[in-house]
Design a protein around this motif. Structure first.
Motif, mmCIF file in Angstrom:
data_model
loop_
_atom_site.group_PDB
_atom_site.id
_atom_site.type_symbol
_atom_site.label_atom_id
_atom_site.label_comp_id
_atom_site.label_asym_id
_atom_site.label_seq_id
_atom_site.Cartn_x
_atom_site.Cartn_y
_atom_site.Cartn_z
ATOM 1 N N ALA A 1 5.885 -2.262 3.670
ATOM 2 C CA ALA A 1 5.095 -2.476 2.455
ATOM 3 C C ALA A 1 4.386 -1.196 2.048
ATOM 4 C CB ALA A 1 4.088 -3.599 2.682
ATOM 5 N N LEU A 2 3.884 -0.445 3.017
ATOM 6 C CA LEU A 2 3.208 0.815 2.702
ATOM 7 C C LEU A 2 4.181 1.825 2.097
ATOM 8 C CD1 LEU A 2 0.880 1.193 5.823
ATOM 9 C CD2 LEU A 2 0.147 0.889 3.441
ATOM 10 N N ALA A 3 5.386 1.889 2.641
ATOM 11 C CA ALA A 3 6.390 2.812 2.107
ATOM 12 C C ALA A 3 6.786 2.423 0.682
ATOM 13 C CB ALA A 3 7.613 2.828 3.014
ATOM 14 N N LYS A 4 6.924 1.127 0.453
ATOM 15 C CA LYS A 4 7.278 0.642 -0.877
ATOM 16 C C LYS A 4 6.166 0.944 -1.873
ATOM 17 C CE LYS A 4 8.979 -3.518 -3.240
ATOM 18 N NZ LYS A 4 9.319 -4.955 -3.074
ATOM 19 N N ALA A 5 4.904 0.748 -1.447
ATOM 20 C CA ALA A 5 3.776 1.044 -2.318
ATOM 21 C C ALA A 5 3.701 2.528 -2.637
ATOM 22 C CB ALA A 5 2.472 0.580 -1.661
ATOM 23 N N ALA A 6 3.987 3.369 -1.641
ATOM 24 C CA ALA A 6 3.966 4.819 -1.863
ATOM 25 C C ALA A 6 5.034 5.223 -2.864
ATOM 26 C CB ALA A 6 4.170 5.547 -0.536
#
Length: 394
Positions: A24-29
């Motif tokens: 999720a963090l990678a997608k948000a970034a």
């Protein structure tokens, strides 16, 4: 007292953010960085549209067709026609950025047909609003001469205030349904909070924000009798009761602290600066776009608006810094009045899906309209630590 001594705000902040998971963090970034690049590509697309309209000479033809009409009618017609035509030419870009990309990142479930129908309404409203506003701008250029840009700040402030006044009444209902929060513990809690801030109960609404977006969001809009706090049904469905209280406290903070009026004042000053610079650099841009129009010519509006857009983009670090300041103040208002730091942190983490929570300092300064979620959660945890320390010292 032992818990207060062992509570670590930094560790708690990391727990909240890391709880999203690496995927999720990678997608948000990826989503956030892409959104920032779209600002640059949007300028390139706007330059192309400006070049097309100027080279086709469409506005010159409209002006010539209305030669026997009054100046005010011709100016409004040319300005509104440009707003309409440019929106049509930009429609493929708008569909990509506002619908296709959002759907690709699971940020919207809106059908394309509904998106297009709402876009059509927005185009008509924008054409009318832009036509009236630039009728005023060109009237100032005619009447005030070289110092027209000084008066532009007042015109911008009046225009924004008027739009803020009528938007909740006439415009926002065209796109969403606003209604009171249903009876129950959520409404009871929100009304109790409104009472403490002397906000009438009929100023708090819920709206079907899920029609356009899956984002967890709420806002304050309107001025005078139309001012209101609105919370998306997405937030109401996904949030716990305490999270709703914390978010409502944040929005009440915007309302009580008068942040709308602050932004109106900033916009007035910014308009003066932007129009001052536009007055100086317009001839250079006109030549580059292949136009002989002067800044006083309404047919040169595509160039003037591109210059204004470019300057506003360059001013983003300033305007974003001001809005970030307001968001910090509203977070702290919620913490002071509601005192639910964990609930506020939980609600903030839900926004990290579309606003990467750990940006670099430069990225935040240039592009973020809100402080990073990591900073805001840490601020809430620092508040919690301070309260635990007070309780432990009693």
């Amino acid at each position: 007292m032992i818990f207060a001594a062992t509570f670590d705000p930094a560790a708690e902040t990391a727990r909240y953010i890391d709880g999203l998971g690496p995927e999720a963090l990678a997608k948000a970034a990826d989503y956030t960085t892409g959104s920032h690049w779209l600002l640059l590509w949007g300028l390139v697309v706007s330059a192309l549209v400006t070049w097309i309209i100027v080279r086709w000479g469409i506005l010159d033809k409209i002006w010539a067709r209305l030669e026997k009409r009054g100046w005010a009618l011709k100016t409004f017609a040319v300005s509104a026609a440009f707003a309409f035509l440019s929106s049509i030419l930009l429609l493929p870009w708008s569909i990509y950025t506002g619908w296709w990309r959002e759907a690709g990142y699971d940020r919207t479930s809106q059908p394309l047909a509904d998106y297009l129908s709402q876009s059509a309404i927005g185009i008509v409203i924008s054409a009318l609003a832009l036509g009236l506003f630039f009728l005023g701008v060109y009237a100032l250029i005619r009447k005030a001469g070289k110092r027209w840009w000084i008066w532009s700040g007042g015109l911008a402030a009046l225009a924004v205030t008027f739009m803020l006044l009528i938007s909740p009444i006439l415009i926002e209902p065209l796109f969403n349904e606003y209604k009171p929060v249903p009876k129950g513990e959520v409404r009871t809690a929100m009304e109790a909070m409104a009472d403490e801030a002397d906000i009438p109960h009929d100023r708090i609404f819920m709206f079907d924000g899920s029609r356009q977006s899956n984002n967890f969001t709420a806002n304050v809009s309107g001025v005078f009798g139309s001012a209101r706090i609105a919370i998306s049904d997405v937030a109401l469905k996904e949030a716990s009761l305490d999270e709703v209280k914390a978010v409502t406290g944040h929005e009440i903070g915007h309302y009580v602290l008068g942040h709308i009026w602050r932004m109106v004042g900033v916009l007035a000053l910014l308009s003066m600066a932007v129009f001052f610079l536009a007055d100086r650099i317009f001839p250079w841009f006109a030549r580059k776009f292949g136009s002989s129009a002067a800044i006083s010519d309404p047919t040169g509006l595509p160039i003037l608006l591109f210059v204004v857009t470019l300057l506003l983009q360059l001013a983003l670090p300033i305007t974003n810094g001001i809005t970030r300041s307001g968001e910090r103040e509203s977070d702290n208002y919620s913490l002071r009045t509601v005192n639910l730091p964990d609930a506020l942190a939980g609600a903030l983490v839900k926004t990290a899906e579309y606003r990467y929570p750990r940006p670099s300092a430069l990225q935040e300064m240039l592009f973020y309209t809100h402080p990073s979620v990591e900073w805001r959660v840490r601020n809430a945890m620092d508040w919690k630590a301070a309260q635990l320390k007070k309780e432990g010292g009693k």
